[in-house]
Design a protein around this motif. Structure first.
Motif, PDB file in Angstrom:
ATOM      1  N   PRO A   2     -19.615  -3.941   0.311  1.00  0.00           N
ATOM      2  CA  PRO A   2     -18.287  -4.450  -0.026  1.00  0.00           C
ATOM      3  C   PRO A   2     -17.190  -3.599   0.593  1.00  0.00           C
ATOM      4  N   PRO A   3     -16.008  -4.169   0.765  1.00  0.00           N
ATOM      5  CA  PRO A   3     -14.891  -3.403   1.324  1.00  0.00           C
ATOM      6  C   PRO A   3     -14.483  -2.262   0.400  1.00  0.00           C
ATOM      7  N   ASP A   4     -13.866  -1.223   0.998  1.00  0.00           N
ATOM      8  CA  ASP A   4     -13.351  -0.137   0.179  1.00  0.00           C
ATOM      9  C   ASP A   4     -11.987  -0.534  -0.400  1.00  0.00           C
ATOM     10  N   ARG A   5     -11.324   0.410  -1.061  1.00  0.00           N
ATOM     11  CA  ARG A   5     -10.035   0.115  -1.707  1.00  0.00           C
ATOM     12  C   ARG A   5      -8.983  -0.381  -0.734  1.00  0.00           C
ATOM     13  N   ASN A   6      -9.087   0.017   0.532  1.00  0.00           N
ATOM     14  CA  ASN A   6      -8.104  -0.386   1.531  1.00  0.00           C
ATOM     15  C   ASN A   6      -8.509  -1.665   2.252  1.00  0.00           C
ATOM     16  N   GLY A   7      -9.616  -2.275   1.824  1.00  0.00           N
ATOM     17  CA  GLY A   7     -10.055  -3.515   2.436  1.00  0.00           C
ATOM     18  C   GLY A   7     -11.006  -3.334   3.602  1.00  0.00           C
ATOM     19  N   ALA A   8     -11.286  -2.074   4.000  1.00  0.00           N
ATOM     20  CA  ALA A   8     -12.158  -1.829   5.134  1.00  0.00           C
ATOM     21  C   ALA A   8     -13.615  -1.922   4.714  1.00  0.00           C
ATOM     22  N   SER A   9     -14.439  -2.457   5.592  1.00  0.00           N
ATOM     23  CA  SER A   9     -15.870  -2.495   5.345  1.00  0.00           C
ATOM     24  C   SER A   9     -16.455  -1.139   5.702  1.00  0.00           C
ATOM     25  N   GLU A  10     -17.749  -0.984   5.527  1.00  0.00           N
ATOM     26  CA  GLU A  10     -18.414   0.279   5.844  1.00  0.00           C
ATOM     27  C   GLU A  10     -18.217   0.650   7.308  1.00  0.00           C
ATOM     28  N   SER A  11     -18.110  -0.356   8.178  1.00  0.00           N
ATOM     29  CA  SER A  11     -17.916  -0.099   9.602  1.00  0.00           C
ATOM     30  C   SER A  11     -16.482   0.288   9.935  1.00  0.00           C
ATOM     31  N   GLY A  12     -15.585   0.211   8.935  1.00  0.00           N
ATOM     32  CA  GLY A  12     -14.191   0.566   9.169  1.00  0.00           C
ATOM     33  C   GLY A  12     -13.329  -0.621   9.562  1.00  0.00           C
ATOM     34  N   VAL A  13     -13.939  -1.796   9.705  1.00  0.00           N
ATOM     35  CA  VAL A  13     -13.196  -2.991  10.093  1.00  0.00           C
ATOM     36  C   VAL A  13     -12.460  -3.537   8.870  1.00  0.00           C
ATOM     37  N   VAL A  14     -11.176  -3.782   9.026  1.00  0.00           N
ATOM     38  CA  VAL A  14     -10.384  -4.382   7.959  1.00  0.00           C
ATOM     39  C   VAL A  14     -10.323  -5.883   8.232  1.00  0.00           C
ATOM     40  N   PRO A  15     -10.871  -6.701   7.328  1.00  0.00           N
ATOM     41  CA  PRO A  15     -10.863  -8.141   7.585  1.00  0.00           C
ATOM     42  C   PRO A  15      -9.440  -8.686   7.578  1.00  0.00           C
ATOM     43  N   ARG A  16      -9.244  -9.736   8.355  1.00  0.00           N
ATOM     44  CA  ARG A  16      -7.915 -10.335   8.405  1.00  0.00           C
ATOM     45  C   ARG A  16      -7.569 -10.918   7.047  1.00  0.00           C
ATOM     46  N   PRO A  17      -6.297 -10.927   6.705  1.00  0.00           N
ATOM     47  CA  PRO A  17      -5.889 -11.543   5.437  1.00  0.00           C
ATOM     48  C   PRO A  17      -6.034 -13.066   5.523  1.00  0.00           C
ATOM     49  N   GLY A  18      -6.029 -13.707   4.377  1.00  0.00           N
ATOM     50  CA  GLY A  18      -6.022 -15.163   4.369  1.00  0.00           C
ATOM     51  C   GLY A  18      -4.699 -15.667   4.927  1.00  0.00           C
ATOM     52  N   ARG A  19      -4.737 -16.838   5.524  1.00  0.00           N
ATOM     53  CA  ARG A  19      -3.511 -17.463   6.049  1.00  0.00           C
ATOM     54  C   ARG A  19      -3.214 -18.681   5.196  1.00  0.00           C
ATOM     55  N   VAL A  20      -1.992 -18.730   4.673  1.00  0.00           N
ATOM     56  CA  VAL A  20      -1.586 -19.806   3.769  1.00  0.00           C
ATOM     57  C   VAL A  20      -0.317 -20.455   4.302  1.00  0.00           C
ATOM     58  N   LEU A  21      -0.319 -21.781   4.344  1.00  0.00           N
ATOM     59  CA  LEU A  21       0.888 -22.549   4.654  1.00  0.00           C
ATOM     60  C   LEU A  21       1.341 -23.191   3.354  1.00  0.00           C
ATOM     61  N   LEU A  22       2.558 -22.885   2.923  1.00  0.00           N
ATOM     62  CA  LEU A  22       3.126 -23.469   1.707  1.00  0.00           C
ATOM     63  C   LEU A  22       4.082 -24.581   2.104  1.00  0.00           C
ATOM     64  N   PHE A  33       5.663 -18.246  -4.664  1.00  0.00           N
ATOM     65  CA  PHE A  33       4.287 -18.202  -4.159  1.00  0.00           C
ATOM     66  C   PHE A  33       4.164 -17.183  -3.034  1.00  0.00           C
ATOM     67  N   ARG A  34       5.108 -17.211  -2.106  1.00  0.00           N
ATOM     68  CA  ARG A  34       5.060 -16.269  -0.984  1.00  0.00           C
ATOM     69  C   ARG A  34       5.062 -14.841  -1.502  1.00  0.00           C
ATOM     70  N   ASP A  35       5.960 -14.539  -2.417  1.00  0.00           N
ATOM     71  CA  ASP A  35       6.054 -13.182  -2.951  1.00  0.00           C
ATOM     72  C   ASP A  35       4.774 -12.776  -3.684  1.00  0.00           C
ATOM     73  N   ALA A  36       4.181 -13.714  -4.397  1.00  0.00           N
ATOM     74  CA  ALA A  36       2.962 -13.412  -5.159  1.00  0.00           C
ATOM     75  C   ALA A  36       1.753 -13.203  -4.251  1.00  0.00           C
ATOM     76  N   LEU A  37       1.720 -13.871  -3.116  1.00  0.00           N
ATOM     77  CA  LEU A  37       0.540 -13.831  -2.248  1.00  0.00           C
ATOM     78  C   LEU A  37       0.674 -12.903  -1.049  1.00  0.00           C
ATOM     79  N   SER A  38       1.895 -12.582  -0.646  1.00  0.00           N
ATOM     80  CA  SER A  38       2.093 -11.914   0.638  1.00  0.00           C
ATOM     81  C   SER A  38       1.584 -10.470   0.690  1.00  0.00           C
ATOM     82  N   GLU A  39       1.314  -9.863  -0.445  1.00  0.00           N
ATOM     83  CA  GLU A  39       0.761  -8.512  -0.407  1.00  0.00           C
ATOM     84  C   GLU A  39      -0.655  -8.527   0.185  1.00  0.00           C
ATOM     85  N   ASP A  40      -1.400  -9.600  -0.073  1.00  0.00           N
ATOM     86  CA  ASP A  40      -2.788  -9.681   0.381  1.00  0.00           C
ATOM     87  C   ASP A  40      -3.026 -10.693   1.487  1.00  0.00           C
TER      88      ASP A  40
END
Length: 149
Positions: A2-22, A33-40
């Protein structure tokens, strides 16, 4: 692993965030909605369904398209009908939001569709989890296709 606290996997790769169109004509609601979701996640606002269709037709892609059902000019049902013709795979990514999910016209349209319809007010935490699940699924598809996560 699983990813670490910063979202990085064991290999150090940080997965891209989800993309949402509102897609919502209520700018205040869209900003909430933007404010609630934009952190992640990466969140893009479309002021109406026409703007959303133009964005999607031009090649923009999203893990989730959250679309209000009741809008002036073009409502969410007409948006979805047009999107199904133009980009059927993208039409499957649409999640609808409505303050009147029991309206006969809404019920009739959505009975035969696999799309999710959420009743307003929407649980932002639950919606954020939905975006994360969909983004994770898309990242897995990207990796399987040999694209970076």
């Amino acid at each position: 692993m699983p990813p670490d606290r910063n979202g990085a996997s064991e290999s150090g790769v940080v997965p891209r965030p989800g993309r949402v169109l509102l897609v919502d004509d209520d700018v205040r609601m869209a900003r909430v909605f933007r404010d609630a979701l934009s952190e992640d996640h990466e969140v893009v606002l479309a002021a109406d369904a026409i703007d959303a269709l133009v964005r999607l037709a031009s090649g923009e892609r999203y893990d989730v398209v959250l679309c209000d059902v009741q809008m002036p000019q073009m409502d969410g049902i007409e948006f979805h009908r047009r999107l199904r013709v133009l980009l059927p795979d993208e039409a499957d990514r649409v999640v609808f939001a409505s303050g009147d999910v029991g309206a006969p016209r809404v019920v009739a349209y959505f009975e035969a569709l696999p799309n999710v319809i959420l009743e307003k007010p929407i649980d932002l935490q639950g919606f954020g989890a939905l975006v994360e699940r969909r983004a994770r699924r898309e990242r897995a598809t990207d990796v399987a296709a040999g694209e970076p996560a």
